[in-house]
Every structure is written in C-alpha cells, then in structure tokens.
Design an enzyme around this catalytic site. Structure first.
Site, PDB file in Angstrom:
ATOM      1  N   CYS B  83       0.754  -1.286   0.027  1.00 11.69           N
ATOM      2  CA  CYS B  83      -0.020   0.029   0.013  1.00 11.69           C
ATOM      3  C   CYS B  83       0.898   1.468  -0.018  1.00 11.69           C
ATOM      4  O   CYS B  83       0.426   2.340  -0.037  1.00 11.69           O
ATOM      5  CB  CYS B  83      -0.820  -0.037   1.031  1.00 11.69           C
ATOM      6  SG  CYS B  83      -1.519  -1.485   1.796  1.00 11.69           S
ATOM      7  N   HIS B 332      -9.220   3.823  -1.070  1.00  9.86           N
ATOM      8  CA  HIS B 332      -8.103   3.463  -0.959  1.00  9.86           C
ATOM      9  C   HIS B 332      -7.589   2.421  -2.147  1.00  9.86           C
ATOM     10  O   HIS B 332      -7.569   1.162  -2.084  1.00  9.86           O
ATOM     11  CB  HIS B 332      -7.668   2.671   0.424  1.00  9.86           C
ATOM     12  CG  HIS B 332      -6.422   2.045   0.665  1.00  9.86           C
ATOM     13  ND1 HIS B 332      -5.146   2.673   0.231  1.00  9.86           N
ATOM     14  CD2 HIS B 332      -5.667   1.092   1.464  1.00  9.86           C
ATOM     15  CE1 HIS B 332      -4.121   2.078   0.677  1.00  9.86           C
ATOM     16  NE2 HIS B 332      -4.638   1.116   1.270  1.00  9.86           N
TER      17      HIS B 332
END
Lengths: 132, 385, 353
Positions: B83, B332
């Site tokens: 991420c 996200h």
C-alpha cells in the site's frame, strides 16, 4: 497447488521448527538465515515447545478465498514460552471464552483444503491448554 | 544534491471504475499532471502499483503506461511496496531528480481492485503480509490490523467507540472532495453499529477497495520557472522499514517503520512535528491512524485519541488531518494512495481545494504512506513556495 | 478350530493415548429435525462427538499418538511402524500415516500404511503391530484406530456416526503397561454394512447388522480366544466391545457371560457415539485409565464385512505411573461443547457454501 511450499515448510508447520543462533543464543521463528540480534549466520534448527499465552486475537469474518469455507475463524498472536511471538489460528474455543493472557497449547489441524482435488494443508493452531 | 519540487498534479476520481482499465486510469492522471505542469514529455516515469499482476494479469506496467501516454521511448518502471507503492514511486522520482540524473520525472500511482470478487481481492491484498507465516495461517490484511487494534484497546483500556473520531472526520472532509469515493458524513452512532469485518475492526474503520490513479511531476527546484504549474517544495520524502510480520516486532503497537521514516523526514527538512500544519495520515484502518500519530512524534504512545480530541483534527482545528477525506473517505486504491495523499497535500498548499476544506495559514503539509502493516513507510513533507 | 495367536516374543502395550473432539451433537437434534421427535424415547445414544471443522482422522491421530508417546516415554525415532486404521482417511490415495509420522518425528526410518476394515481397522493395526514387534522386526510400533464417521442425513446411523479413537505404542512385554496374552481374529464375507468407492455415505442391512454380523463374529472370536487361553468371562476384571450403540455391547457382554460391573469402564458410546475404528480401542483406554496391576482385560472389536479381533491383556505395575502423563479419556469425554444440527451440517460438509 503450492505443493513445494507445503513440503518445504513441514518442519515449521508441524513442529514449530525455527532457528537458534549459536553465537548469541537468540531464538527466531520463522527461521532466519541471519540472526536478528547479532547478525551471525551461525544458526541451527530449534524446535519450540508450543506452549504460550495470547497477546491479541481477532475473528475473521471476511476471509481470503481459500479460507472462505472455514470462516468465521479466530486468529491470534501468541507469545511462546521461549520468548518468541507467532501468528496462528485459535481452535476449539468460542470467541466469548477468549481472553488476552490466556494459556494456549499447539495442536495440529487442517489449515485449509486446496479445493476438493488439491492437497490438505496441515499445521499449527493453538487451543486453550487441556488440563490433566 | 538538488532540491526538488512538484509542478504538476493529476488525479482521477476514486471509484469503482468498471468502464476503465489500468492503463486508461494511469494515462488520464499522468497526462493531467503533465498538462498542469505544462510539459509534453518527461525524462522518466515511475509507476506506483501493487496488484496489477494479481488482479489485472498485467505486469510490466512501466513501458505499457509510457506507451499509452504517448511518451514513446521514455524510461518507465513499476515500483512496488504494497500500500506504500505510490509514495515509494515518488521517492524514486525524487532520487532521480535530486541526483541530477533526470530533470523531470512523472510519477503515477494506479490501482484497479474491482476486477475480481471481493474474496479474491482480499486474498491479493493479504500478499502484503508474510505469505509463509501470516497469510497461509488464515490471516487477512484486515485481520492483522484487528490484532493491533484489539491489543491497543486492551493496553490503553479504551472502548472501540473511541476510535470513531478518525473515520467521522475523514467522511466529513470527503463530502467536499469531488474525487472522493464517499461524499457523505457519518455519525458516531453509525460507527458504533457498523458491521464487523475482523473483530474489533468494523466496516467504518476500514478504507474501501477502489480504483483510481493520481500523478505528480517532480522537477529540480532550480528549474521551476520553466513550468506552468504552481510549484510546491518537497522538503523530504523518506523511507523507513520494519519487519513484514507484526509478530516479529518487539512491540507491535510501536510502528518503527513510521518512526524511522518520520525521523528521517524531520531531519532532512530541519523541521519537527510542531511545524506540521496539516497531516495526511494513512488511515487504511482507524488503528493505523492512531499508531502513525504516535510513532511520528505528534503525541506520546497510547495517547493518539486524546491528542486528536484535544488538538481538534477538523479543518478549523489546530491539527487538521486527512483534509480531502483520507483513505477512509476518498478511498484506498492501494498503489495509488500515496500519490493521492501528496496531490491533495499539494493542492492544500496551492490553495486550490474546495473552500470548506481549505485550511488557512498552512505552509507545511506532511503525508505519510504506509505499506503493509508498517513494513514500508514513506513520509513526505511539502512546503508552500 | 485354530489355535489362539501369540507372537514369538512376549509383547504388550507400552503406551496408550486417546482423542475425542470437543463438540457434541445431541441425538434429540437429529430426532427433532428428521422425525419431529417421534423416536425421542428410543434414541441409540444421548449424543455423539463431532469433529471441529479443522479436524480429520490425521489431526486426531496425531493428538492420540502424542498422548501415547508421552505415556510410553519412547523416543519417536525408535518407532518402526505406523499403522492407522480408519474408514475416514482424509485422502483416498496418500497415507495418513506419513502425515502422523512426520508431525511426531517418527520419519524416515519406519514403515507405514493405512488400514481399512470398517470398524475393526484399529484392532487390525494393533494385530499387525503385535506381530511386527513379536517377531523381533522392531521394538516399537504405533497402531491407531481413528475415525470421523459420516451417516447419511436422516438415516439411523446419523445418530451415532461419531469421531474419536486411540493410539497404542506396542513394544516388548518388559516395558509394557499391559501384556498381551493372546489374540483371535475371525472373519467371513458378510455384507452387513459397506460404502462403495466415490460414495459419501455407507449403506447398511438394518437388522441384518445384528445377529449374523455383530453378534456372530464377536462371540466367535471371543469364545475361540477363551478356549485357546483356557479362560472364561469370570477370569476378566474388565471387558470392552465394539459399540455401535448403547445396546449391542451390553447384549454381547451378557451373551459371553460378563456382568455389568465388568463393562462399567469403556462403554463410551452413550456419550460420544460410535467412533467406528476408534470405538473399541477408545474404550480400552478408559479401562487402562482405571485398571490396576494384575487385572485381566478383554477387548473385542467388530468390523462390518465382517470380522472381529479379540485380545486378552494382563495389566502390569507399570501402568499406574504412566496414566498421568496424558489426559484421561474421561477428560476428553467431559470436554463437551454442544452444537446444533445446523453447525454440524455445515462442519461435516452436508451443506456447502
């Protein structure tokens, strides 16, 4: 089917085999080629006893694909007696009966079935210590 | 070493982009950033992405995106740090420009998470963790964060409801960000009743799976007059690492990767936490926001929620956080997230966000992008020029 | 009549261990679901054990064998045979024994095979182990009887088909907690119960499973054993029989001249159901948990298809000190988490996601 991985990790999954640094005595699980403490490469296999206490836990409701048939299930962080922390599923215990700090012991269970045709993966899980 | 700056910003809305593929999202954001900067080519392209291989059967993103962006022959490569891939790509661009190797580098973070079913994406996201010892034991990525949150609640004797401050703030700000996925406010009551994903983490603790792309153009500060876009100074873009597995950390509630990355960034910029006007935190899960505030030095260990309550993290507070909605409100798209954070922070410093979320008198913004559960952390500090 | 079977050297049980999963399905759950409680006064057992969703014959064998090794205090490397008797091996092709051996550190210098003879596969494994050690081919052999039995939903067998079993380290008589006096095996081709390849559930001959099958084979094996060893029921302190339900083992005990006192241990079916290949061997562990030096013990299994193995043991003074090194069988019996039919159906893959 990750058969080579299944085969390669059997001593880790079946017997909690990590490493012990022969220079500084530091224990590691998973096994590491380089000691985390003294950076020595002089390490030998070391089997943990499989007794520990619960550091933290969760119930997984939305599981990754291959664990979907098992969900919901519990996963914990377990502090082994020898001073190493590991990640493992908790078994034979109801969520309401789980508490941080409870004593646990290792058992071997099915981790997942790789579909109806693939191998069955076995490995360590932890359950409340059976008193006898 | 040369100082570096950002002169171009681009982003697509964060959505379930059923109609767009990876390359179209990436090219849109990259070309927007180039237009903003007023350039028709760059010396190199860094692509931040985590899961193109697993979820789009597409690796080799660098050359693909360079080709479709019309940048024939330009060097392009994919950077992966789970991420944290987006900011990791910025870090690579900063290295290339500050070293003098290149003058202008395009960074594009792109992710497409909605191509497959949720369960498959859940499994793919879990590849950020230790495959042999975490993921194959049944741990999901949410699960890892749930283990941290459970311990946090236990150690600091908190109630789960105490965490609502972060997602409530994020959603409130996202209302005014046209590119955000969730443009609606949520209440403490909704948070308390939200469905469990991995106990104690509920749906409203979790940032949503989404598609999107964001881009910046990184150039040498000495050359900013050559570009059309309003420049923002990159004072620092620093990486800290930690063990992949949280069980291998002495104190899982202390993100050493965050500490290392933030300390380096403060050192390089000559700043301290007190100097930061706005903070774009990596609120993939509420617990990570708390741990990030602590390890970044904004407050002491175990005190993040009290700090957030006292400082007031709203737009008009003394420490505005996640002003464009954060991961929770904006969404996200994992490998793009780090670039979105920097784009949004730069917009704040340029003074170009919607007025309800424009922070006044802000000179310094910090964005922190976290890969995995803190194994790769990139802290970027930007300054108004 | 042939003579009773005895190995060349004296052998016995060096260590034993049991395992029963934690979960129980009350028989009333099945009765309510399939028969609206019509048979609730005539249920064959009170409840049955159900394996957890992560358990199978391999994992259960591992725990029972760990207990047996702890009681025997034998170095696993010295175990030269691992035989697992079961009708529910997790793989159709790939031995359960290799998984058990790898986990317990018995590999690689050992033989291993999975045995199948319906409910007597466990005692079949014991017979082979006695012969292996008795012939001096090895000093220790591990014999396991373990099952996660499945009954067709709504079938009479669903009330009883349960999970559990036991493991035995067989070794020289000098080290044994119970020495083998002799054994007798008796088989004929009797199709009272069977499961064809690729079928999930077995078929059975209803009342035919009684007289020509269960009773005929057990009484024949035991009577031949008695005759060969010149013993009668009165010479035994305890006896345990295969227990497909609560009634059959009590009836066959009576037919052979045993009284209620002699079968007071080991009759576990009412509380855990029929653990198939695990049933009689599990019962024997309960007797050993409670026996004293000098006690003579009879075990007679029954396996459909059909046959019976009968063994006579005499307990030694080594037993008492070994009992406490592993959980008692009664402790596993008491570790009971009740579940409903829905959970049971899901865990046993009767309904699939």
């Amino acid at each position: 089917m990750d058969i080579p991985r299944y085969w390669r990790l059997k001593n880790q999954r079946y017997r909690l085999q990590g490493k012990k640094c022969l220079d500084c005595g530091n224990l590691s699980f998973p096994p590491r080629l380089v000691c985390r403490k003294c950076k020595s490469r002089n390490c030998e296999p070391y089997e943990f006893k499989g007794m520990g206490t619960l550091y933290s836990y969760t119930t997984i409701f939305q599981a990754p694909d291959r664990f979907d048939q098992m969900a919901p299930y519990m996963v914990g962080l377990i502090d082994l007696e020898e001073g190493v922390r590991i990640t493992a599923q908790l078994t034979d215990v109801l969520p309401d009966d789980v508490q941080i700090g409870m004593k646990l012991e290792m058992v071997i269970r099915q981790i997942y079935e790789d579909g109806p045709k693939g191998p069955i993966l076995y490995g360590y899980k932890f359950r409340p210590v059976l008193k006898f | 070493m040369r100082e570096v700056a950002i002169v171009g910003l681009g982003q697509t809305p964060v959505r379930e982009h059923w109609e767009s593929n990876l390359r179209d999202l990436a090219v849109t954001a990259l070309r927007d950033a180039m237009e903003d900067a007023g350039v028709d080519t760059v010396d190199g392209v860094c692509v931040g992405n985590m899961l193109s291989g697993a979820l789009s059967e597409q690796e080799h993103l660098g050359s693909l995106i360079v080709d479709y962006a019309g940048l024939d022959g330009v060097e392009g490569m994919k950077i992966e740090a789970a991420c944290g891939s987006g900011a990791a790509a910025i870090r690579m661009a900063v290295k290339a420009v500050s070293s003098g190797l290149m003058d202008a580098v395009g960074v594009v973070g792109v992710e497409k998470l909605t191509e497959y079913s949720g369960k498959y994406s859940t499994a793919a996201l879990a590849t950020a963790a230790d495959a042999d010892y975490e993921t194959t034991m049944g741990l999901s990525f949410v699960g890892i964060n749930a283990l941290l949150m459970r311990r946090y609640l236990y150690e600091y004797k908190l109630q789960k409801e105490d965490f609502s401050i972060f997602p409530v703030n994020a959603h409130k700000n996202a209302v005014h960000n046209p590119n955000a996925m969730f443009r609606h406010a949520i209440t403490n009551e909704q948070y308390a009743k939200s469905k469990l994903i991995a106990d104690p983490i509920n749906l409203l603790d979790s940032s949503p799976i989404a598609d999107g792309a964001a881009a910046v153009i990184v150039v040498a500060k000495e050359n900013i007059s050559r570009y059309k876009g309003k420049a923002v100074d990159i004072l620092a873009c620093e990486v800290g690492t930690d063990t992949l597995a949280i069980d291998n950390r002495e104190d899982p509630l202390w993100l050493r990767g965050v500490e290392r990355s933030a300390k380096k960034a403060y050192y390089v910029s000559g700043l301290s936490p007190k100097d930061i006007n706005i903070f774009e935190a990596h609120d993939a899960f509420s617990i990570i926001t708390a741990l990030s505030l602590e390890a970044s030095g904004f407050t002491e260990k175990g005190n993040a929620i009290k700090f957030a309550e006292r400082a007031n993290i709203g737009i008009n507070g003394t420490f505005p956080m996640n002003t464009s909605g954060g991961l929770k409100g904006r969404g996200h798209p994992v490998g793009a997230t780090g670039v979105y954070q920097v784009v949004e922070a730069a917009q704040q410093l340029r003074g170009t966000v919607a007025s309800p979320i424009q922070v006044e008198n802000n000179k310094i913004a910090m964005a922190q992008n976290i890969g995995g559960s803190g194994a790769t952390v990139i802290t970027t500090i930007l300054k108004q020029i | 009549m042939s003579s009773v079977m005895k190995p060349a050297r004296k052998v016995g049980i060096v260590g034993y261990g049991s395992y029963i999963p934690a979960y129980r399905l009350p028989a009333t759950e099945i009765s309510d679901l399939w028969r609206d409680g019509q048979d609730k006064l005539f249920l064959p057992v009170k409840q049955k054990s159900v394996p957890g969703k992560d358990e199978d014959t391999a994992t259960m064998s591992i725990e029972a064998a760990k207990n047996a090794i702890n009681r025997a205090q034998v170095d696993p490397k010295k175990i030269r045979a691992v035989w697992v008797g079961s009708e529910s091996h997790p793989y159709a092709v790939k031995p359960t024994g290799t998984i058990v051996s790898q986990v317990l550190g018995i590999v690689p210098d050992t033989v291993s095979a999975d045995m199948e003879f319906a409910c007597k596969a466990g005692t079949e494994a014991m017979q082979a182990a006695f012969a292996f050690v008795g012939s001096h081919m090895a000093d220790y052999a591990l014999a396991i009887g373990m099952d996660t039995a499945q009954g067709r939903p709504g079938d009479a067998l669903e009330y009883t088909a349960a999970a559990g079993g036991a493991a035995y380290i067989i070794g020289p008589a000098e080290e044994s907690v119970a020495i083998l006096e002799g054994s007798y095996s008796y088989i004929t081709d009797t199709p009272d119960f069977f499961r064809r390849a690729y079928q999930h559930y077995p078929e059975h001959g209803n009342r035919f499973t009684g007289d020509p099958a269960y009773f005929k084979h057990i009484t024949s094996a035991v009577k031949n054993l008695f005759e060969g060893l010149n013993l009668t029921a009165d010479d035994f302190k305890y006896a345990v029989f295969h227990q497909p339900n609560t009634k059959f083992p009590q009836k066959v005990a009576k037919m052979l001249g045993f009284n209620k006192d002699q079968i007071r241990y080991g009759l576990l079916a009412p509380h855990v159901g029929n653990t198939y290949a695990g049933a009689s061997v599990l019962g024997l562990t309960d007797i050993l948990d409670n026996a004293d030096a000098g006690d003579r013990v009879l075990i007679a299994s029954f396996g459909s298809g059909a046959g019976s193995d009968a063994f006579s043991f005499v307990v030694t003074d080594k037993l008492k000190e070994s009992v406490g090194r592993a959980p008692l069988t009664q402790q596993y019996v008491d570790r009971a988490i009740k579940i409903n039919y829905g959970k049971y159906a899901r865990w046993r893959k009767k309904i699939l996601k």
